[in-house]
Design an enzyme around this catalytic site. Structure first.
Site, PDB file in Angstrom:
ATOM      1  N   LYS A 231       3.253 -29.071   6.910  1.00 61.22           N
ATOM      2  CA  LYS A 231       4.445 -29.551   7.634  1.00 61.22           C
ATOM      3  C   LYS A 231       4.678 -31.015   7.271  1.00 61.22           C
ATOM      4  O   LYS A 231       3.733 -31.806   7.233  1.00 61.22           O
ATOM      5  CB  LYS A 231       4.244 -29.402   9.142  1.00 61.22           C
ATOM      6  CG  LYS A 231       4.243 -27.938   9.603  1.00 61.22           C
ATOM      7  CD  LYS A 231       4.086 -27.827  11.106  1.00 61.22           C
ATOM      8  CE  LYS A 231       3.828 -26.401  11.536  1.00 61.22           C
ATOM      9  NZ  LYS A 231       5.010 -25.622  11.861  1.00 61.22           N
TER      10      LYS A 231
ATOM     11  N   LYS B 135       0.765 -19.811  24.515  1.00 59.03           N
ATOM     12  CA  LYS B 135       1.980 -19.022  24.276  1.00 59.03           C
ATOM     13  C   LYS B 135       2.738 -18.924  25.595  1.00 59.03           C
ATOM     14  O   LYS B 135       2.162 -19.096  26.668  1.00 59.03           O
ATOM     15  CB  LYS B 135       1.613 -17.631  23.781  1.00 59.03           C
ATOM     16  CG  LYS B 135       0.936 -17.695  22.397  1.00 59.03           C
ATOM     17  CD  LYS B 135       1.303 -16.523  21.533  1.00 59.03           C
ATOM     18  CE  LYS B 135       0.617 -16.561  20.193  1.00 59.03           C
ATOM     19  NZ  LYS B 135       1.403 -17.219  19.150  1.00 59.03           N
TER      20      LYS B 135
ATOM     21  N   HIS C  30      -1.163 -23.607   7.437  1.00 58.40           N
ATOM     22  CA  HIS C  30       0.216 -24.038   7.158  1.00 58.40           C
ATOM     23  C   HIS C  30       0.590 -25.308   7.913  1.00 58.40           C
ATOM     24  O   HIS C  30       1.544 -25.983   7.551  1.00 58.40           O
ATOM     25  CB  HIS C  30       1.221 -22.895   7.393  1.00 58.40           C
ATOM     26  CG  HIS C  30       1.557 -22.638   8.828  1.00 58.40           C
ATOM     27  ND1 HIS C  30       0.764 -21.909   9.659  1.00 58.40           N
ATOM     28  CD2 HIS C  30       2.623 -23.023   9.583  1.00 58.40           C
ATOM     29  CE1 HIS C  30       1.320 -21.838  10.854  1.00 58.40           C
ATOM     30  NE2 HIS C  30       2.449 -22.506  10.840  1.00 58.40           N
TER      31      HIS C  30
ATOM     32  N   HIS D  63      -5.464 -24.910  13.281  1.00 54.21           N
ATOM     33  CA  HIS D  63      -4.363 -25.877  13.329  1.00 54.21           C
ATOM     34  C   HIS D  63      -4.703 -27.132  14.148  1.00 54.21           C
ATOM     35  O   HIS D  63      -4.495 -28.248  13.710  1.00 54.21           O
ATOM     36  CB  HIS D  63      -3.100 -25.244  13.919  1.00 54.21           C
ATOM     37  CG  HIS D  63      -2.648 -23.998  13.200  1.00 54.21           C
ATOM     38  ND1 HIS D  63      -2.776 -23.838  11.847  1.00 54.21           N
ATOM     39  CD2 HIS D  63      -2.070 -22.860  13.648  1.00 54.21           C
ATOM     40  CE1 HIS D  63      -2.286 -22.659  11.491  1.00 54.21           C
ATOM     41  NE2 HIS D  63      -1.855 -22.047  12.569  1.00 54.21           N
TER      42      HIS D  63
ATOM     43  N   ARG E  94       0.828  -1.216   0.000  1.00 51.16           N
ATOM     44  CA  ARG E  94       0.000   0.000   0.000  1.00 51.16           C
ATOM     45  C   ARG E  94       0.852   1.252   0.000  1.00 51.16           C
ATOM     46  O   ARG E  94       0.466   2.274  -0.539  1.00 51.16           O
ATOM     47  CB  ARG E  94      -0.883   0.021   1.247  1.00 51.16           C
ATOM     48  CG  ARG E  94      -1.976  -1.008   1.166  1.00 51.16           C
ATOM     49  CD  ARG E  94      -3.186  -0.557   1.916  1.00 51.16           C
ATOM     50  NE  ARG E  94      -4.351  -1.096   1.231  1.00 51.16           N
ATOM     51  CZ  ARG E  94      -5.593  -0.875   1.592  1.00 51.16           C
ATOM     52  NH1 ARG E  94      -5.854  -0.109   2.625  1.00 51.16           N
ATOM     53  NH2 ARG E  94      -6.586  -1.396   0.926  1.00 51.16           N
TER      54      ARG E  94
ATOM     55  N   LYS F 114      -5.302 -17.428   6.848  1.00 51.22           N
ATOM     56  CA  LYS F 114      -6.186 -17.371   7.988  1.00 51.22           C
ATOM     57  C   LYS F 114      -5.912 -16.112   8.822  1.00 51.22           C
ATOM     58  O   LYS F 114      -4.841 -15.543   8.642  1.00 51.22           O
ATOM     59  CB  LYS F 114      -6.037 -18.623   8.844  1.00 51.22           C
ATOM     60  CG  LYS F 114      -4.671 -18.684   9.587  1.00 51.22           C
ATOM     61  CD  LYS F 114      -4.697 -19.644  10.704  1.00 51.22           C
ATOM     62  CE  LYS F 114      -4.688 -19.006  12.046  1.00 51.22           C
ATOM     63  NZ  LYS F 114      -3.468 -18.435  12.548  1.00 51.22           N
TER      64      LYS F 114
HETATM   65  C1  BG6 Z   1       0.005 -19.073  13.359  1.00 51.49           C
HETATM   66  C2  BG6 Z   1      -0.546 -18.328  14.535  1.00 51.49           C
HETATM   67  O1  BG6 Z   1      -1.026 -19.508  12.523  1.00 51.49           O
HETATM   68  O2  BG6 Z   1       0.758 -20.199  13.818  1.00 51.49           O
HETATM   69  C3  BG6 Z   1       0.579 -17.887  15.455  1.00 51.49           C
HETATM   70  O3  BG6 Z   1      -1.267 -17.192  14.082  1.00 51.49           O
HETATM   71  C4  BG6 Z   1       1.443 -19.057  15.848  1.00 51.49           C
HETATM   72  O4  BG6 Z   1       0.082 -17.230  16.607  1.00 51.49           O
HETATM   73  C5  BG6 Z   1       1.877 -19.842  14.612  1.00 51.49           C
HETATM   74  O5  BG6 Z   1       2.578 -18.550  16.522  1.00 51.49           O
HETATM   75  C6  BG6 Z   1       2.583 -21.117  15.002  1.00 51.49           C
HETATM   76  O6  BG6 Z   1       3.131 -21.723  13.851  1.00 51.49           O
HETATM   77  P1  BG6 Z   1       4.398 -22.658  13.917  1.00 51.49           P
HETATM   78  O7  BG6 Z   1       4.552 -23.156  12.532  1.00 51.49           O
HETATM   79  O8  BG6 Z   1       5.548 -21.801  14.389  1.00 51.49           O
HETATM   80  O9  BG6 Z   1       4.085 -23.732  14.904  1.00 51.49           O
END
Ligand code: BG6
Length: 485
Positions: A184, A341, A180, A242, A49, A150
């Site tokens: 993996k 976290k 994602h 996830h 942007r 997402k």
């Molecule tokens: C993301 C979340 O989708 O996945 C994050 O928004 C999180 O908050 C992350 O930290 C974790 O991904 P990975 O691949 O590091 O386990």
């Protein structure tokens, strides 16, 4: 299943100057290029942007690519990395108005027959206006694809709204909703572990399995994403996507083939069979936590409230829940999901706890006579089958749990590709197996939304110290323990 060939393409990344593009999307594309998989004409158009300094952004991308390389790769591929970065063009589009799309149109019409992948790495609230502008500029062709990051909305209604605007411009076969975790390597291996090894599949049911635990623990806090995270929380940031996707792969029935819709039909059935929560079961079976100050490894860290500089927030940074899948295979098998976290360390594991022996002939044993299959997803990807062995020596039977281990790095010496590498290649090939279909997402929202609407009243926030394992014990059945690393 037939593998489609990758055709020459434009990758158009909206939000291309953002964190995700720098850390994941661009390095992933570059690694596929270095590997020879993108040995065909392509260009990357990075849309920002406000940024208009192409030289600066190329240098930032180069730094991030190098960060993702091994020392060997960095020296071996210096020339190729430069060549790859030379394929990146920065386009500044300040507003999603038709007349701002001129420079993008100019690029795309240079090679009209190339495929166009529009990657939306921006908040989902912007998806609609980008789609409309692309449509109005007539940039979407029948071979174009759109990749959606997402979170897709914040509840069922907003997710449906987003879907309806996207599907006004793209057909379902053109839409790639990324989670994602599905890219993996170790997550993909779940399918192989289950469906290529008859030994496990025969025991994979409520008759043999006592409970299943899925933990995705992070050592990091909210980092630079305070605004996003405080509006989202762990339930929507991690569980809705996830953890549910991991659960689907662990619990689904064997699909008849690897055809994308056949696989996704089976995943959908798992989500549809999740036992809905009630106000009573939310209170009994879910914990919400928020981190306070503490120590993670050697570092002293702040509380969540200090991190986000908002002292009244009740957003959860930790969730643990006990749930059930109401179908024949899993009847009454507790499934524990946990994510947080600022936990003691970063790891993701799936633990299958098998049932104990019906009768012990070793009365002096202090161990429950059970086997465990531990699937370590990250880091140090490994599978362990825990069994009890006799401690050598006279004096009766003493037991020790010993693991049979399969270490991926030992067995497969190559670099583990990042999840985005596999997913982006799948987008280019048009393979949707690892992407969420609309109805999967809809069902996930339906199940989660009951929780997110009701849990604040039913489950007060429990504070946990940073660097601990969080308050997940509160929901465990008598005799069950979380398996931690
Ligand atoms: C993301 C979340 O989708 O996945 C994050 O928004 C999180 O908050 C992350 O930290 C974790 O991904 P990975 O691949 O590091 O386990």
């Amino acid at each position: 299943m037939e593998v489609n060939k990758i055709k020459p393409f434009y990758m158009v990344i909206f939000g291309g100057d953002g964190d995700l593009a720098k850390r994941k999307i661009i390095p992933a594309l570059c690694h596929r290029f270095l590997d020879g998989q993108l040995n065909l004409p392509f260009e990357i158009l990075v849309i920002s942007r406000s940024m208009n300094d192409e030289k600066a952004i190329r240098s930032v991308f180069t730094d991030f690519i190098k960060l993702s390389c091994t020392a060997d790769e960095k020296t071996k591929f210096t020339k190729q990395i430069k060549e790859f970065v030379g394929k990146i063009t920065l386009l500044t589009i300040p507003e999603n108005k038709l007349d701002s799309y001129g420079p993008l149109t100019d690029h795309l019409i240079r090679n009209k027959e190339w495929e166009r992948v529009f990657y939306f790495s921006v908040p989902s609230s912007a998806f609609g206006e980008i789609c409309q502008a692309l449509d109005a500029a007539q940039l979407i062709t029948s071979t174009s694809k759109v990749v959606l990051e997402k979170p897709l909305g914040h509840d069922l209604k907003s997710s449906r709204e987003i879907n309806s605007v996207i599907s006004a411009s793209f057909k379902e076969y053109q839409i790639f909703r990324i989670d994602h975790y599905l890219g993996k390597e170790t997550v993909q291996n779940l399918m192989v572990l289950r469906f290529a090894n008859p030994l496990f599949e025969r025991a994979w049911n409520a008759d043999n399995i006592d409970n299943i635990q899925i933990t995705v623990a992070e050592a990091l806090g909210v980092e630079s994403r305070a605004g996003y995270y405080d509006n989202t929380g762990a339930l929507l940031d991690m569980v809705q996507n996830h953890l549910l996707q991991l659960l689907c792969l662990i619990a689904m029935e064997p699909p008849a083939t690897l055809d994308p819709d056949t696989v996704r039909n089976e995943k959908l059935k798992v989500i549809q069979s999740l036992r809905p929560f009630t106000k009573k079961t939310i209170a009994e079976n879910i914990v919400r936590g928020q981190y306070t100050r503490g120590r993670v490894g050697a570092d002293k860290v702040n509380s969540y409230l200090e991190d986000i500089q908002k002292y009244e927030s009740e957003t959860e940074t930790f969730v643990a829940m006990k749930t059930y899948i109401d179908n024949w295979r899993w009847k009454n098998t507790p499934i524990y999901l946990r994510t947080g976290k600022r936990m003691k360390k970063r790891y993701s594991d799936i633990v299958i706890n098998f049932k104990t022996m019906p009768h012990s002939i070793f009365p002096e044993s202090n161990y429950p006579l059970m086997n465990k299959l531990i699937i370590r997803l990250q880091p140090d990807e490994r599978i362990e089958l825990v069994q009890l062995s006799k401690v050598p020596g006279p004096g009766g039977y003493r037991f020790k749990p010993i693991s049979l281990e399969l270490d991926f790095l030992d067995s497969f010496k190559d670099r583990m590709p990042d999840a985005y590498e596999r997913l982006i290649i799948d987008v280019l090939r048009g393979n949707q197996t690892l992407f969420m279909r609309y109805d999967e997402l809809d069902s996930a929202w339906t199940w989660i939304e009951y929780i997110s609407r009701n849990w604040k009243k039913e489950v007060p926030i429990t504070l946990y110290e940073s660097g601990s394992w969080g308050p997940g014990d509160l929901i465990l059945e008598h005799g069950t323990k979380w398996q931690t690393r």
